[in-house]
Design a protein around this motif. Structure first.
Motif, short mmCIF file in Angstrom:
data_model
loop_
_atom_site.label_atom_id
_atom_site.label_comp_id
_atom_site.label_asym_id
_atom_site.label_seq_id
_atom_site.Cartn_x
_atom_site.Cartn_y
_atom_site.Cartn_z
N GLU A 20 0.82 -1.21 0.00
CA GLU A 20 0.00 0.00 0.00
C GLU A 20 0.86 1.26 0.00
O GLU A 20 0.59 2.22 -0.70
N PHE A 21 1.94 1.23 0.80
CA PHE A 21 2.75 2.44 0.93
C PHE A 21 3.89 2.51 -0.08
O PHE A 21 4.76 3.35 0.02
N SER A 22 3.86 1.62 -1.05
CA SER A 22 4.90 1.66 -2.07
C SER A 22 4.35 1.97 -3.45
O SER A 22 5.07 1.95 -4.43
N ARG A 23 3.06 2.21 -3.54
CA ARG A 23 2.48 2.55 -4.84
C ARG A 23 2.96 3.92 -5.29
O ARG A 23 3.06 4.85 -4.49
N ARG A 24 3.23 4.06 -6.53
CA ARG A 24 3.70 5.33 -7.06
C ARG A 24 2.51 6.17 -7.54
O ARG A 24 2.47 6.63 -8.67
N GLY A 26 0.97 8.57 -5.32
CA GLY A 26 0.79 9.71 -4.44
C GLY A 26 0.13 9.43 -3.13
O GLY A 26 -0.21 10.35 -2.40
N SER A 27 -0.14 8.15 -2.79
CA SER A 27 -0.84 7.85 -1.54
C SER A 27 0.14 7.53 -0.41
O SER A 27 -0.27 7.19 0.68
N ARG A 28 1.42 7.67 -0.69
CA ARG A 28 2.42 7.31 0.31
C ARG A 28 3.02 8.58 0.91
O ARG A 28 3.59 9.40 0.20
N HIS A 29 2.88 8.76 2.22
CA HIS A 29 3.47 9.89 2.92
C HIS A 29 4.53 9.34 3.86
O HIS A 29 4.20 8.64 4.83
N SER A 47 9.25 6.21 8.44
CA SER A 47 7.93 6.38 9.05
C SER A 47 6.93 6.63 7.94
O SER A 47 7.17 7.45 7.05
N MET A 48 5.79 5.94 7.96
CA MET A 48 4.85 5.99 6.84
C MET A 48 3.44 6.30 7.31
O MET A 48 3.02 5.86 8.38
N ARG A 49 2.72 7.05 6.47
CA ARG A 49 1.32 7.35 6.73
C ARG A 49 0.51 7.06 5.47
O ARG A 49 0.99 7.22 4.35
N SER A 50 -0.75 6.71 5.70
CA SER A 50 -1.64 6.50 4.55
C SER A 50 -2.13 7.86 4.04
O SER A 50 -1.93 8.90 4.68
N ALA A 51 -2.80 7.83 2.90
CA ALA A 51 -3.35 9.08 2.35
C ALA A 51 -4.36 9.70 3.31
O ALA A 51 -4.46 10.92 3.44
N ARG A 52 -5.11 8.86 4.03
CA ARG A 52 -6.11 9.38 4.96
C ARG A 52 -5.44 10.11 6.13
O ARG A 52 -5.95 11.12 6.62
#
Length: 259
Positions: A20-24, A26-29, A47-52
Motif C-alpha cells: 500500500e505504501f509503495s504505490r507510485r 501519491g498515496s504514500r506519505h 515512518s509511513m502514513r496513509s493518504a487518509r
C-alpha cells in the motif's frame, strides 16, 4: 527500523502493508532517513502514513530527525559491541591455547579472568583452588607468600614481581609468578593497578628444544643453545667453555638474544 537486506522489493511485493505504501500514485506519505551506511549494508529509519492520515508536519519531522540521530548512535554502538565481543572471543581462544595458567587479579586481589589451563590447574585437587573469586594454595606458608606477593604488586609507587613455589600432593611443585599489571595494560580492569598470575609446572621447560626456541624468538640455533644452557644455570664463561667458543663470541650472542 529496517535493514535493506530484509526490506527489499521482493518483501514489498509479498506484504500488503508495504505494498500500500509503495504505490507510485501519491498515496504514500513517508519520512526516510539513512542512519548508517557501510559497503555491505544500509540501514534506514522510515515512518509511513496513509493518504487518509495525510502529510507530516514540521513538528513530526523534527521528532523523526531526532530519532534518526538516536538510532544512528544505537547502530554504531551495536557494531562496536559486536566487534569488541568478537575480539574478546579471539583473545580468550588464544589464552586458552597457552600451556601455562594465566589469571588476572583486580586491585582487591580477586580473580577477573582465568584461562583454561589455570582452571584445570585449580580444579584437579593439585594444591591450587579458585573459590569465591580468590586463588589459594593448599599450603599455609605458600598461601601467605602468595598474599604477600600480590600485595607487593599493588604498591602505588610501582609494584614488584615475585616467583614462588606451591607444593602439589604428588611431591612436585607449581611455579607461580605474580607480576604487576599496570592500568595501561590491555587486560587491566581499568580502575587501579592489578596483578597477573602465571602458573606453570615446576618441571616444565627442562625439555626445551633449541629449534623451537629459535623459531619462536627468531634466534640462530647457536643463540638458542646458549639461551638454554644459561637458563639451566650455567655462567657465561662456563657455557662458552662447554660450547668451545670464545667468551667474546658468547657475549655477542647473548647481546643478540637480549635484543
Amino acid at each position: 527500523f529496517n535493514d535493506i537486506d530484509y526490506f527489499d522489493d521482493d518483501f514489498v511485493r509479498r506484504d500488503t502493508f508495504y505494498e500500500e505504501f509503495s504505490r507510485r500514485v501519491g498515496s504514500r506519505h513517508t519520512l526516510d532517513g539513512v542512519i548508517s551506511r557501510i559497503p555491505v549494508q544500509e540501514v534506514y529509519l522510515a515512518s509511513m502514513r496513509s493518504a487518509r492520515q495525510g502529510h507530516y508536519d514540521s513538528s513530526a519531522m523534527a521528532v523523526f530527525q531526532q530519532a534518526c540521530r538516536h538510532f544512528s548512535k544505537v547502530v554504531e554502538l551495536r557494531r562496536s559491541i559486536t566487534a569488541a565481543a568478537r575480539a574478546i572471543d579471539h583473545v580468550r581462544a588464544g589464552l586458552d591455547a597457552l600451556a601455562f595458567g594465566m589469571i588476572v587479579l583486580d586491585e582487591d586481589g580477586r580473580v577477573v579472568t582465568a584461562n583454561a589451563a589455570a582452571v584445570r590447574a585449580c580444579s584437579a585437587d593439585e594444591g591450587l583452588s579458585l573459590a569465591n573469586g580468590c586463588l589459594s594454595t593448599a599450603s599455609t606458608s605458600a598461601n601467605q607468600a602468595f598474599g604477600q606477593a600480590v600485595g607487593r604488586c599493588m604498591l602505588a609507587e610501582g609494584g614488584t614481581a615475585t616467583t614462588l613455589r606451591a607444593p602439589r600432593p604428588n611431591g612436585q611443585s607449581w611455579m607461580i609468578s605474580v607480576v604487576p599489571l599496570p592500568l595501561s595494560s590491555a587486560i587491566s580492569t581499568g580502575r587501579a593497578p592489578g596483578a597477573l598470575v602465571l602458573i606453570g609446572d615446576g618441571d616444565i621447560g627442562r625439555g626445551v628444544r633449541r629449534e623451537d626456541l629459535a623459531a619462536v624468538f627468531g634466534l640462530t640455533l647457536a643463540e638458542a643453545e646458549l639461551a638454554i644452557m644459561l637458563g639451566g644455570g650455567g655462567s657465561l664463561t662456563e657455557v662458552a667453555r662447554r660450547r668451545g667458543v670464545k667468551i667474546s663470541t658468547a657475549r655477542s650472542q647473548l647481546h643478540s638474544i637480549l635484543q
